[in-house]
Design a protein around this motif. Structure first.
Motif, PDB file in Angstrom:
ATOM      1  N   UNK C  41       3.682   3.103   8.287  1.00  0.00           N
ATOM      2  CA  UNK C  41       4.609   2.419   9.188  1.00  0.00           C
ATOM      3  C   UNK C  41       5.292   3.403  10.127  1.00  0.00           C
ATOM      4  N   UNK C  42       5.744   2.863  11.283  1.00  0.00           N
ATOM      5  CA  UNK C  42       6.109   3.731  12.395  1.00  0.00           C
ATOM      6  C   UNK C  42       7.446   4.430  12.184  1.00  0.00           C
ATOM      7  N   UNK C  43       8.410   3.759  11.540  1.00  0.00           N
ATOM      8  CA  UNK C  43       9.739   4.365  11.382  1.00  0.00           C
ATOM      9  C   UNK C  43       9.891   5.079  10.054  1.00  0.00           C
ATOM     10  N   UNK C  44       9.509   4.372   8.987  1.00  0.00           N
ATOM     11  CA  UNK C  44       9.795   4.880   7.642  1.00  0.00           C
ATOM     12  C   UNK C  44       8.628   5.641   7.039  1.00  0.00           C
ATOM     13  N   UNK C  45       7.466   5.581   7.675  1.00  0.00           N
ATOM     14  CA  UNK C  45       6.300   6.276   7.130  1.00  0.00           C
ATOM     15  C   UNK C  45       5.815   5.696   5.821  1.00  0.00           C
ATOM     16  N   UNK C  46       6.044   4.419   5.610  1.00  0.00           N
ATOM     17  CA  UNK C  46       5.625   3.749   4.376  1.00  0.00           C
ATOM     18  C   UNK C  46       4.148   3.364   4.460  1.00  0.00           C
ATOM     19  N   UNK C  47       3.453   3.412   3.336  1.00  0.00           N
ATOM     20  CA  UNK C  47       2.078   2.922   3.341  1.00  0.00           C
ATOM     21  C   UNK C  47       2.069   1.404   3.547  1.00  0.00           C
ATOM     22  N   UNK C 238      12.132 -12.924   2.933  1.00  0.00           N
ATOM     23  CA  UNK C 238      12.531 -11.530   2.715  1.00  0.00           C
ATOM     24  C   UNK C 238      12.883 -11.336   1.248  1.00  0.00           C
ATOM     25  N   UNK C 239      12.200 -10.382   0.625  1.00  0.00           N
ATOM     26  CA  UNK C 239      12.564  -9.977  -0.746  1.00  0.00           C
ATOM     27  C   UNK C 239      12.267  -8.497  -0.874  1.00  0.00           C
ATOM     28  N   UNK C 240      12.781  -7.892  -1.884  1.00  0.00           N
ATOM     29  CA  UNK C 240      12.672  -6.438  -2.015  1.00  0.00           C
ATOM     30  C   UNK C 240      11.213  -6.031  -2.208  1.00  0.00           C
ATOM     31  N   UNK C 241      10.783  -5.089  -1.406  1.00  0.00           N
ATOM     32  CA  UNK C 241       9.432  -4.557  -1.554  1.00  0.00           C
ATOM     33  C   UNK C 241       8.367  -5.421  -0.929  1.00  0.00           C
ATOM     34  N   UNK C 242       8.769  -6.311  -0.029  1.00  0.00           N
ATOM     35  CA  UNK C 242       7.770  -7.222   0.532  1.00  0.00           C
ATOM     36  C   UNK C 242       6.837  -6.551   1.534  1.00  0.00           C
ATOM     37  N   UNK C 243       6.974  -5.231   1.713  1.00  0.00           N
ATOM     38  CA  UNK C 243       6.070  -4.537   2.632  1.00  0.00           C
ATOM     39  C   UNK C 243       4.946  -3.802   1.908  1.00  0.00           C
ATOM     40  N   UNK C 244       4.936  -3.863   0.574  1.00  0.00           N
ATOM     41  CA  UNK C 244       3.949  -3.052  -0.170  1.00  0.00           C
ATOM     42  C   UNK C 244       2.522  -3.542   0.087  1.00  0.00           C
ATOM     43  N   UNK C 245       1.575  -2.600   0.207  1.00  0.00           N
ATOM     44  CA  UNK C 245       0.171  -3.021   0.228  1.00  0.00           C
ATOM     45  C   UNK C 245      -0.130  -3.845  -1.011  1.00  0.00           C
ATOM     46  N   UNK C 246      -0.770  -4.986  -0.832  1.00  0.00           N
ATOM     47  CA  UNK C 246      -0.993  -5.901  -1.948  1.00  0.00           C
ATOM     48  C   UNK C 246      -0.189  -7.173  -1.776  1.00  0.00           C
ATOM     49  N   UNK C 247       0.862  -7.108  -0.932  1.00  0.00           N
ATOM     50  CA  UNK C 247       1.587  -8.328  -0.575  1.00  0.00           C
ATOM     51  C   UNK C 247       0.855  -8.941   0.619  1.00  0.00           C
ATOM     52  N   UNK C 248       0.479 -10.198   0.493  1.00  0.00           N
ATOM     53  CA  UNK C 248      -0.369 -10.800   1.515  1.00  0.00           C
ATOM     54  C   UNK C 248      -0.015 -12.269   1.688  1.00  0.00           C
ATOM     55  N   UNK C 465      15.122  -2.732   1.426  1.00  0.00           N
ATOM     56  CA  UNK C 465      13.701  -2.930   1.111  1.00  0.00           C
ATOM     57  C   UNK C 465      13.284  -4.372   1.349  1.00  0.00           C
ATOM     58  N   UNK C 466      14.214  -5.178   1.816  1.00  0.00           N
ATOM     59  CA  UNK C 466      13.903  -6.555   2.214  1.00  0.00           C
ATOM     60  C   UNK C 466      13.447  -6.524   3.665  1.00  0.00           C
ATOM     61  N   UNK C 467      12.151  -6.482   3.871  1.00  0.00           N
ATOM     62  CA  UNK C 467      11.685  -6.330   5.253  1.00  0.00           C
ATOM     63  C   UNK C 467      11.661  -7.662   5.980  1.00  0.00           C
ATOM     64  N   UNK C 468      12.074  -7.585   7.243  1.00  0.00           N
ATOM     65  CA  UNK C 468      12.054  -8.746   8.124  1.00  0.00           C
ATOM     66  C   UNK C 468      10.898  -8.596   9.113  1.00  0.00           C
TER      67      UNK C 468
END
Lengths: 92, 210, 938
Positions: C41-47, C238-248, C465-468
């Protein structure tokens, strides 16, 4: 890209036209008789309404005729198109 | 004899705006899907007259057809074509007449029209614009597709079929577009733009001719 | 599913080789190969992984390297081809460092009915419109028609949905007046139903793409009616960790299974607010994916779905939420808890399907000016009344794009929209056909609109960690900071947080951003609204927009009949408007300075020639032609005798110089006016404007003859002698052919009109012939031993004489008097355009900028255009240099300048400010060469 109905050629893309500003601004009968202020008013002052506006267009890439359009400046809807010399139509 | 020599010299000296494109046009036309060629040196006269005037009627007689008054219409009369350009403006196309003296009287089309116009009533202008534009013919089953790449007009045969003409834009150049036959168009473009228009047409045709 | 059917396609991703199947998107092929982390990701560098199965993808952005570098493409839209090389986007993309060899083009198209979207509703709309005889265009962004049917695998009329759609589309495409465009994204809906789309024509072919086929094509479509059947995008809470690979998104997972035969995970938890996740779960289960649980935030799911899940042994947890997704770099477990409190539990899973409901794709409708209203049932904004505003939209919206929830409903709605469009376009509407049959459509239970799952204690309770907005890395915490800072408008929140501003334009997150903002402000999202939708709906490459207008076709190039000669002579070209004009003609070893000095000397001392064909030329004909010219030019044209020529200036009504040129009188009622090269069209328009709008009673016709004539300027003391040799029939004597007259004659055997005009102060002629003789004339004149010169020499010669170039020495704020040309302004005429302005206080100010000459004290110092002039020691800019040259005749450099009160300053010493350097110059009269005009008669 507006679709402007040329009174001669029919609807054409806006890109074929030149804009001519406010319609019905006549060249003064006798400019020499005008005060500087009156002359400046002719030269530099135009209406700028939000809503219906009578303006001149020229079908410059087509038949090269000037004509008048009543266009809503807020919605771009064209309410009337009429030839130079014709009075501004009354639109309900 | 001297006159004759000059006339020969002149036609040898004449060079059409797209003379240099002939070979490329031929290559593009080889496959049969398209035909692209310049028709050089057509006589072209810009005619301005009040369509309702007696002068217009006399000019019509000289042309063998009344001037078309429906916007965007083209009429043919023998080897002449009359294109509507505006409410009091037409472009008359005729075959190459060689070269008349500048301003001199003669038997050419321009002089015939000037004579027909007369000077008794109204005012008429007949301006020789033969060298102002050149003519491209674009024909074939894909001709319409090629034009649609750069012309915003609706070219559907029901809308722009034979007998229609329009002043409009092709790519970024002003042209006069004439539907001659169902799949044959003439593109009249100003001489200075001709190279651009030709390059553009060849590029737009590439998909259909290779 | 380990060996999927289909043709094998080999590609490379992040340095590793993989196999996919023809028709796979890169996302599908990566999932098939077990690749779950795609980008950073562009800001946080998250996978980040693959979140969707379409153009709405926020996460899986890739950089294509081969066939040609292109950044920022969603892996969900890239069709794989053999030899494809791609990398996951490390935050930002990278443009190619070499020119793109592909072709791009444009097609203008017209139709009675344009249908956007070839899903169930769009296909039916197009079919109905076509059945009524309309010209129809049906466009869809996917490679195949079918829309939602591709992913859901529902049956229509007893056929698998995909096949039903393909057959309907093929039937349509076979009709003469119907065009079906796949891989075509309609990205803009502009005024008067002008819609613009991009078709991706060869990307999926890779190296096999034909070289003459445009890679991308822009369709510019003018439609009488438009049917927007643009579908809906699934959204997520929006919930915590909703950006993790595997969330679809649930619908996406269903698509991977049904359309591509790909399992996006092994063990899945499903989080849903509505019934649509149930068939997704069942399809995944049927494909062998273990469904650990369906977590339904509602108390009551659809009964039939619940029954089928029970039948399959799938655990349905009603009234529960997912409070967090957990994992190191990718999902490994899901925290599930009753919503009203109670024991949370950690459920191991590598896949979390989410469905927060469906948001109609109203972008294009909204761009067109359509208003939106909030639909409580689906919890989203839907198109409002198309006739609600002043402007009546020629638009229909059909299917899920307006919130229709069921397949059968969408089919019916599409058909109705097609019939409405048909009628509105003026066609007779044929009898209604029976709608296609849909078999399995269980009754749905109401959805619940849940936007935010509150953080469980100690688990993401700072909402970071609740991504919008996944692509912009915007979290609930960011939105709360925006509202905390006092922002109340969702437009402001968008700009403060950047939510919705990324590549995906917030397609899956826009409504969520509004909802979270509304929540924070204690408002209803229905009242807060959403941000404005603007074109383009999807990213479009500049190359596609440029189309054919690049390289040598970038802009029209205008050339004269003599152009090839100039090029063959090696003349560099100068752009003058669209014209290419020869700049100078260097001899072997000459630089520009040397060439121009030589050309200037030839013109002043011997004989020289220039291609002057580019000047605008207008035939002015009619009994009132002289009257028109008297009104438009500042000087008197009606007194010009037939056979003579006069220089004239045109002004705007404000008195400022607009153009200049010569007028030649061919007959009592016939003039030929010349204009500057760049202003030819503008001057003709100007004449027509006055004639048509102010003076329709004047009997005058104006016709452009610019290209009818080619013009050779023959200049210099020997020009008379050369002309005499070329035109033996012409009496060239000064008395019989005086300055500012014209004659018809044969020149080099070519019928010509010769004008005695000078733009250099020298004895000079302009020879005009029909342009197709231009080259022959040019060659004949050159063969008489005449030196060709280009535009630079022309500029030097005229500047030495103080002749201004309109547009170079003037800028629309300069009167004829400012130019020292009061003599060209008639005092006799009662009126002409501009006259009244010459007595305005502003135009009679003594400190107006006036044209003067400048002589640098350093006679070799060239003053560039635009340099400002100040008094020595002063700082106030008095004016600027408009032209600066080296003069062969003066043996030094000189310049023209517009300087405040310039004529009063003649003799003064000023400084030209070149950065820190002050160059001393002396102000002179603007005519520097032959001020008495002794040279023009030879």
């Amino acid at each position: 890209m507006l679709l402007i109905p040329c009174p001669w050629c029919g609807p054409r893309d806006e890109i074929e036209f030149h804009y001519g500003g406010q319609a019905h601004v006549a060249y003064p009968e006798d400019p020499a008789a005008l005060s500087d202020e009156e002359w400046a008013r002719y030269l530099f002052f135009r209406d700028n309404p939000k809503g219906r506006f009578a303006e001149r267009w020229s079908h410059s890439a087509g038949c090269r005729r000037w004509f008048n359009v009543v266009r809503d400046t807020a919605t771009n809807e064209i309410h009337a198109v009429y030839r130079i010399g014709e009075p501004r139509p009354v639109i309900a | 004899m001297a006159e004759r020599r000059n006339a020969d010299r002149r036609s040898a000296d004449r060079r059409s705006p797209l003379a240099g494109f002939a070979a490329r046009f031929e290559t593009a036309s080889a496959g049969g899907a398209l035909r692209l060629a310049e028709i050089p040196f057509l006589t072209q006269l810009n005619l301005r007259v009040d369509a309702k005037s007696p002068a217009a009627e006399r000019i019509g007689r000289a042309l063998g057809t009344t001037l078309p008054v429906e916007p965007g219409s083209a009429v043919r009369s023998g080897d002449l074509t009359v294109l509507w350009l505006g409410p009091d403006e037409w472009l008359v196309l005729g075959p190459d007449e060689g070269e008349a003296e500048i301003g001199a009287g003669g038997a050419g089309l321009r002089d015939r029209l000037v004579e027909a116009a007369g000077s008794a009533d109204g005012h008429v202008s007949v301006v020789d614009v033969s060298a102002q534009r050149t003519t491209l013919v674009l024909a074939g089953a894909r001709a319409r597709d090629v034009l649609a790449h750069g012309c915003a007009l609706d070219l559907h045969p029901r809308v722009f079929g034979p007998g229609r003409c329009a002043q409009t834009l092709l790519a970024r150049a002003q042209v006069v577009l004439v539907a001659r036959e169902t799949d044959e168009f003439w593109v009249l473009c100003r001489s200075s733009f001709a190279g651009y228009v030709a390059e553009w047409l060849l590029d737009a045709a590439a998909e259909y001719v290779t | 599913m380990t060996s999927r059917p289909g043709e094998v396609v080999r590609f490379r991703f992040d340095g590793r080789d993989y196999e996919g199947r023809r028709g796979d998107t890169l996302a599908a092929a990566l999932l098939a190969n077990g690749v779950r982390r795609v980008s950073t990701s562009v800001q946080l560098g998250q996978p980040r992984g693959i979140f969707s199965a379409g153009g709405e993808e926020p996460n899986a952005l890739v950089q294509i390297e081969t066939p040609f570098p292109e950044p920022m493409l969603p892996a969900t839209t890239v069709e794989i081809c053999d030899g494809l090389v791609a990398t996951g986007l490390p935050g930002k993309g990278r443009l190619a460092d070499r020119p793109d060899p592909a072709r791009y083009d444009t097609v203008h198209a017209h139709c009675d009915v344009l249908v956007v979207g070839a899903g169930p509703a769009g296909l039916m709309a197009a079919a109905e419109a076509a059945r009524g005889g309309a010209r129809v265009i049906l466009a869809d962004e996917r490679p195949a028609p079918g829309g939602s049917l591709l992913g859901t695998a529902e049956a229509v009329d007893g056929l698998p949905g995909r096949r039903w759609a393909a057959e309907r589309a093929a039937e349509l495409d076979g009709l003469a007046d119907v065009r079906v465009l796949c891989r075509t994204t309609v990205f803009g809906h502009y005024d008067d139903n002008y819609l613009v789309a991009v078709e991706r024509r060869t990307n999926h072919l890779g190296a096999a793409a034909p070289a003459t086929t445009a890679r991308e094509r822009i369709w510019r479509i003018r439609a009488r009616r438009v049917v927007h059947a643009t579908g809906a995008h699934e959204r997520f809470p929006a919930f915590a960790g909703n950006d993790l690979p595997g969330v679809m998104l649930a619908g996406a997972a269903r698509t991977y299974v049904n359309q591509y035969g790909v399992r996006p995970g092994r063990r899945a938890v499903v989080l849903t607010t509505n019934d649509t996740a149930y068939p997704a779960a069942l399809d995944l289960a049927a494909a062998g994916i273990e469904i650990a649980a369906i977590v339904d935030v509602r108390q009551a799911p659809g009964e039939e779905w619940a029954r089928r899940c029970a039948e399959r042994g799938i655990d349905v947890l009603t009234g529960h939420v997912v409070t967090a997704a957990r994992g190191a770099g990718e999902l490994s477990s899901v925290v599930v808890a009753p919503e009203d409190g109670g024991q949370a539990r950690d459920v191991p899973a590598d896949l979390l399907l989410v469905s927060g409901g469906w948001t109609p794709v109203v972008h294009l409708f909204s761009q067109a000016g359509g208003t939106l209203r909030f639909d409580e049932e689906i919890g989203a904004f839907v198109p409002g009344d198309t006739q609600a505003r002043d402007v009546r939209l020629a638009v229909e919206v059909a299917g899920s794009a307006r919130g229709v929830p069921t397949l059968s409903g969408c089919l019916r709605d599409g058909a109705e929209a097609g019939r409405r469009a048909l009628a509105a376009a003026g066609f007779a509407v044929p009898d209604q056909a029976p709608p296609p049959a849909v078999e399995d459509e269980p009754a749905a239970a109401p959805a619940r609109h849940l936007w935010l799952v509150p953080a469980a204690d100690g688990d993401g309770d700072d909402y970071r960690e609740h991504f919008v907005d996944l692509q912009r890395d915007v979290t609930v915490a960011d939105v709360l900071r925006a509202t905390g800072a006092g922002l109340r408008s969702v437009e402001h929140v968008k700009r403060y947080t950047t939510a919705g501003t990324a590549h995906d334009q917030g397609r899956t997150s826009g409504l969520l951003t509004s909802a979270i903002t509304a929540h924070a402000l204690g408002l209803d999202v229905a009242d807060l609204g959403v941000t404005t939708f603007r074109a383009p709906y999807a990213p479009v490459s500049f190359a596609a927009l440029a189309g054919r207008d690049r390289g040598h076709l970038h802009d029209p190039v205008r050339v004269t009949a003599m152009h090839d000669w100039h090029v063959a002579r090696g003349a560099p070209l100068e752009n003058v408007g669209q014209w290419k004009r020869p700049w100078y003609y260097p001899l072997d070893g000459e630089d520009m300075t040397a060439a121009v000095l030589r050309e200037c000397r030839a013109a002043r001392e011997d004989v020289a020639m220039m291609d002057a064909s580019t000047l605008g030329k207008i035939d002015v004909i009619g009994p009132d032609a002289a009257e028109l010219l008297d009104r438009l030019y500042t000087n008197m044209m009606s007194t010009l005798p037939v056979g003579s020529i006069r220089y004239g200036v045109m002004c705007r009504p404000d008195g400022m110089v607009f153009d200049d040129g010569t007028v030649i009188r061919l007959a009592e009622d016939h003039f030929l006016a010349t204009t500057t090269t760049g202003n030819a069209a503008a001057v003709l328009d100007w004449m027509e404007e006055w004639l048509q709008t102010e003076w329709p009673s004047l009997r005058v016709h104006c016709t452009s003859v610019t290209e009818q004539w080619a013009t050779v300027a023959l200049v210099g003391p020997r020009s008379r002698e050369v002309l005499a040799g070329l035109a033996p029939g012409l009496d060239v004597g000064n008395a019989s052919f005086p300055f500012m007259t014209w004659r018809d004659a044969e020149v080099a055997g070519i019928p010509a009109r010769v004008c005695r005009i000078s733009f250099s102060g020298e004895l000079a002629y302009e020879i005009n012939v029909r342009s197709w003789y231009g080259l022959a004339l040019w060659e004949a004149v050159n063969a008489a031993g005449v030196t060709p010169y280009g535009t630079e020499t022309m500029h030097v010669l005229r500047a030495e004489k103080g002749y201004p170039i309109i547009g170079q020495d003037t800028d629309g704020t300069v009167t004829p008097q400012d130019l020292g040309m009061a003599w060209v302004v008639s005092k006799k005429k009662a009126d002409f355009i501009g006259k009244r302005s010459f007595s305005r206080a502003d135009t009679v100010r003594p400190d107006r900028k006036q044209l003067v000459g400048l002589l640098p004290e350093d006679t070799g110092r060239l003053l560039p255009e635009g340099v400002h002039l100040v008094e020595p020691g002063g700082t106030r800019a008095l004016g600027h240099v408009t032209s600066g040259y080296r003069s062969a005749a003066l043996g030094r450099t000189f310049a023209l300048a517009l300087i405040s009160g310039g004529r009063e300053r003649v003799g003064e010493r000023l400084h030209a400010a070149m950065g820190e350097e002050m160059i001393p110059v002396t102000v002179t009269h603007h005519v520097l060469y032959d001020p008495e005009g002794a040279r023009r008669d030879g």
